[in-house]
Write an enzyme that holds these catalytic residues in place. Structure first.
Site, PDB file in Angstrom:
ATOM      1  N   HIS A   1     -50.365 -33.373 -92.802  1.00 42.11           N
ATOM      2  CA  HIS A   1     -49.647 -33.051 -91.559  1.00 42.11           C
ATOM      3  C   HIS A   1     -48.147 -32.899 -91.820  1.00 42.11           C
ATOM      4  O   HIS A   1     -47.317 -33.615 -91.255  1.00 42.11           O
ATOM      5  CB  HIS A   1     -49.919 -34.120 -90.493  1.00 42.11           C
ATOM      6  CG  HIS A   1     -51.322 -34.116 -89.989  1.00 42.11           C
ATOM      7  ND1 HIS A   1     -52.293 -34.981 -90.481  1.00 42.11           N
ATOM      8  CD2 HIS A   1     -51.945 -33.339 -89.065  1.00 42.11           C
ATOM      9  CE1 HIS A   1     -53.450 -34.747 -89.864  1.00 42.11           C
ATOM     10  NE2 HIS A   1     -53.269 -33.753 -89.007  1.00 42.11           N
ATOM     11  N   ASN A   2     -47.824 -31.925 -92.655  1.00 42.76           N
ATOM     12  CA  ASN A   2     -46.452 -31.702 -93.095  1.00 42.76           C
ATOM     13  C   ASN A   2     -45.945 -30.347 -92.579  1.00 42.76           C
ATOM     14  O   ASN A   2     -46.604 -29.694 -91.777  1.00 42.76           O
ATOM     15  CB  ASN A   2     -46.390 -31.771 -94.621  1.00 42.76           C
ATOM     16  CG  ASN A   2     -47.484 -30.902 -95.267  1.00 42.76           C
ATOM     17  OD1 ASN A   2     -47.781 -29.806 -94.789  1.00 42.76           O
ATOM     18  ND2 ASN A   2     -48.082 -31.393 -96.336  1.00 42.76           N
ATOM     19  N   PHE A   3     -44.781 -29.920 -93.080  1.00 43.41           N
ATOM     20  CA  PHE A   3     -44.207 -28.670 -92.592  1.00 43.41           C
ATOM     21  C   PHE A   3     -45.079 -27.463 -92.954  1.00 43.41           C
ATOM     22  O   PHE A   3     -45.161 -26.502 -92.179  1.00 43.41           O
ATOM     23  CB  PHE A   3     -42.786 -28.475 -93.137  1.00 43.41           C
ATOM     24  CG  PHE A   3     -42.191 -27.154 -92.737  1.00 43.41           C
ATOM     25  CD1 PHE A   3     -41.798 -26.915 -91.423  1.00 43.41           C
ATOM     26  CD2 PHE A   3     -42.038 -26.133 -93.667  1.00 43.41           C
ATOM     27  CE1 PHE A   3     -41.263 -25.686 -91.047  1.00 43.41           C
ATOM     28  CE2 PHE A   3     -41.509 -24.901 -93.298  1.00 43.41           C
ATOM     29  CZ  PHE A   3     -41.116 -24.674 -91.987  1.00 43.41           C
ATOM     30  N   GLN A   4     -45.729 -27.501 -94.102  1.00 39.07           N
ATOM     31  CA  GLN A   4     -46.588 -26.373 -94.470  1.00 39.07           C
ATOM     32  C   GLN A   4     -47.758 -26.236 -93.495  1.00 39.07           C
ATOM     33  O   GLN A   4     -48.160 -25.129 -93.146  1.00 39.07           O
ATOM     34  CB  GLN A   4     -47.100 -26.534 -95.907  1.00 39.07           C
ATOM     35  CG  GLN A   4     -46.019 -26.303 -96.953  1.00 39.07           C
ATOM     36  CD  GLN A   4     -46.613 -25.923 -98.310  1.00 39.07           C
ATOM     37  OE1 GLN A   4     -47.780 -26.167 -98.590  1.00 39.07           O
ATOM     38  NE2 GLN A   4     -45.786 -25.341 -99.152  1.00 39.07           N
ATOM     39  N   HIS A   5     -48.298 -27.373 -93.055  1.00 41.98           N
ATOM     40  CA  HIS A   5     -49.356 -27.336 -92.036  1.00 41.98           C
ATOM     41  C   HIS A   5     -48.799 -26.752 -90.737  1.00 41.98           C
ATOM     42  O   HIS A   5     -49.442 -25.915 -90.096  1.00 41.98           O
ATOM     43  CB  HIS A   5     -49.898 -28.746 -91.792  1.00 41.98           C
ATOM     44  CG  HIS A   5     -50.786 -28.860 -90.586  1.00 41.98           C
ATOM     45  ND1 HIS A   5     -52.034 -28.269 -90.509  1.00 41.98           N
ATOM     46  CD2 HIS A   5     -50.595 -29.492 -89.382  1.00 41.98           C
ATOM     47  CE1 HIS A   5     -52.578 -28.530 -89.336  1.00 41.98           C
ATOM     48  NE2 HIS A   5     -51.724 -29.270 -88.632  1.00 41.98           N
TER      49      HIS A   5
ATOM     50  N   HIS B   1     -46.445 -29.008 -82.792  1.00 38.36           N
ATOM     51  CA  HIS B   1     -47.616 -29.801 -82.395  1.00 38.36           C
ATOM     52  C   HIS B   1     -47.829 -31.074 -83.209  1.00 38.36           C
ATOM     53  O   HIS B   1     -48.531 -31.980 -82.763  1.00 38.36           O
ATOM     54  CB  HIS B   1     -48.891 -28.943 -82.467  1.00 38.36           C
ATOM     55  CG  HIS B   1     -49.478 -28.845 -83.834  1.00 38.36           C
ATOM     56  ND1 HIS B   1     -48.923 -28.069 -84.838  1.00 38.36           N
ATOM     57  CD2 HIS B   1     -50.555 -29.463 -84.391  1.00 38.36           C
ATOM     58  CE1 HIS B   1     -49.644 -28.207 -85.937  1.00 38.36           C
ATOM     59  NE2 HIS B   1     -50.634 -29.040 -85.695  1.00 38.36           N
ATOM     60  N   ASP B   2     -47.235 -31.194 -84.401  1.00 43.91           N
ATOM     61  CA  ASP B   2     -47.426 -32.401 -85.225  1.00 43.91           C
ATOM     62  C   ASP B   2     -46.101 -33.007 -85.685  1.00 43.91           C
ATOM     63  O   ASP B   2     -46.053 -33.678 -86.723  1.00 43.91           O
ATOM     64  CB  ASP B   2     -48.293 -32.076 -86.449  1.00 43.91           C
ATOM     65  CG  ASP B   2     -49.777 -32.285 -86.206  1.00 43.91           C
ATOM     66  OD1 ASP B   2     -50.129 -33.098 -85.333  1.00 43.91           O
ATOM     67  OD2 ASP B   2     -50.600 -31.622 -86.868  1.00 43.91           O
TER      68      ASP B   2
ATOM     69  N   ASP C   1     -54.866 -24.989 -84.797  1.00 45.06           N
ATOM     70  CA  ASP C   1     -54.653 -26.279 -85.453  1.00 45.06           C
ATOM     71  C   ASP C   1     -55.776 -26.626 -86.428  1.00 45.06           C
ATOM     72  O   ASP C   1     -55.540 -27.271 -87.455  1.00 45.06           O
ATOM     73  CB  ASP C   1     -54.522 -27.364 -84.380  1.00 45.06           C
ATOM     74  CG  ASP C   1     -54.158 -28.728 -84.954  1.00 45.06           C
ATOM     75  OD1 ASP C   1     -53.561 -28.772 -86.042  1.00 45.06           O
ATOM     76  OD2 ASP C   1     -54.468 -29.738 -84.295  1.00 45.06           O
TER      77      ASP C   1
ATOM     78  N   GLN D   1     -67.011 -31.336 -94.560  1.00 45.52           N
ATOM     79  CA  GLN D   1     -66.805 -30.089 -93.830  1.00 45.52           C
ATOM     80  C   GLN D   1     -68.060 -29.555 -93.146  1.00 45.52           C
ATOM     81  O   GLN D   1     -67.970 -28.815 -92.171  1.00 45.52           O
ATOM     82  CB  GLN D   1     -66.258 -29.012 -94.779  1.00 45.52           C
ATOM     83  CG  GLN D   1     -64.842 -29.278 -95.221  1.00 45.52           C
ATOM     84  CD  GLN D   1     -63.889 -29.411 -94.039  1.00 45.52           C
ATOM     85  OE1 GLN D   1     -63.454 -28.417 -93.470  1.00 45.52           O
ATOM     86  NE2 GLN D   1     -63.552 -30.628 -93.661  1.00 45.52           N
TER      87      GLN D   1
END
Length: 310
Positions: free
Chosen positions: A62-66, A102-103, A211, A262
């Site tokens: 849940h970082n900037f790339q996400h 959103h995160d 998301d 998954q």
């Protein structure tokens, strides 16, 4: 060429540095005419994007790339489903900015952990979507800074609409509300009208889709994200064990494999979601078929792994 590729769900984030992603986010706001329509100064947009970047933590998933991937998927869906001709610009602005925020300041531990560990966030928000409420609060904290306030030239009515819309979109990303939101969308679908205000509010489901849409991307793009997600999951379950908290089953490194993690997610979360969305946007049919294929492949891998283990 990059501008056009940015409008597609197959965009590969792994080829870009974070500084380049900041420029691409600026391109998204520019190409959807947000700067012109909402009188946003370029420098203010750049300040806003930089503050958003600074408020994403250096954690596995849940970082900037996400954040960039979710925003880019939202942007791609706007073009793919022709939402530019179905919704007003302010609706698109709400959706893209919600995806971006959103995160914000995600700590890497989910709501179940926050509540079980009785963290400050859980106490502050009374165990009700503590993370999503926090993300919203951080977003509007950034927007309260004059140099970052991309909403400053909106009318009071427009501001109220954007704030209310963003809160609804971001709170909708809480997976605990997944069935509630999907069922409401399904009930409305047969009579869905893009001019109906209540129906338009259900388009928050598009932010939700963005998301959790990594599996809609090519395998070479999606699989590294699964590794990042599992790393964050395992970090949480390890902490839960150390603190004597209930261990979240789908995060337990002793019980979870990549295929098994998954298979159920695609079959019971993504497939039903895209099945309903495809009824409103037939152009998404190709992604629905892709999920069916991916799910079957993962199921076979999981079955073979189980047989080998036996």
């Amino acid at each position: 060429e990059v501008r056009e590729h940015l409008k597609t769900p197959i965009f590969d984030n792994w080829q870009w540095e974070e500084a380049e992603m900041m420029v691409l986010l600026q391109v998204m706001y520019t190409d959807l005419d947000f700067l012109m329509v909402f009188h946003i100064e370029l420098e203010v947009l750049q300040n806003f994007l930089f503050e958003v970047y600074c408020h994403y933590n250096n954690i596995p998933f849940h970082n900037f790339q996400h954040c960039f991937c979710v925003t880019q998927m939202m942007y791609g869906l706007i073009w793919l489903t022709d939402l530019r001709n179905k919704l007003e610009r302010i609706d698109l602005f709400i959706m893209l900015t919600s995806a971006l925020c959103h995160d914000l300041d995600h700590p890497g531990y989910n709501n179940v952990y926050q509540i079980n560990a009785q963290t400050d966030l859980a106490l502050r928000y009374n165990d009700i979507s503590p993370l999503e409420n926090h993300h919203c609060a951080i977003a509007f904290g950034i927007l309260s800074k004059p140099e970052c306030n991309i909403l400053k030239n909106l009318s009071s009515e427009q501001y109220k609409q954007v704030r209310g819309g963003m809160i609804k979109c971001i709170l909708a990303t809480d997976m605990a509300r997944h069935n509630e939101i999907l069922n409401k969308f399904k009930v409305t679908l047969p009579v869905f009208d893009f001019k109906n205000k209540e129906h338009k509010e259900l388009m928050k489901i598009m932010v939700k889709v963005s998301d959790i849409s990594n599996e809609a991307r090519p395998m070479a793009v999606a699989e590294p994200w699964l590794d990042c997600l599992l790393q964050e999951f395992f970090n949480q379950s390890d902490t839960e064990k150390l603190k004597g908290l209930p261990v979240t089953p789908f995060m337990d490194r002793d019980k979870v494999s990549k295929p098994s993690s998954q298979t159920n997610f695609i079959r019971f979360v993504l497939l039903p979601l895209f099945t309903e969305l495809t009824k409103l946007f037939p152009c998404l049919e190709v992604h629905l078929q892709f999920f069916h294929c991916t799910s079957n492949v993962l199921y076979l891998q999981y079955s073979n792994a189980g047989a080998t283990k036996s």
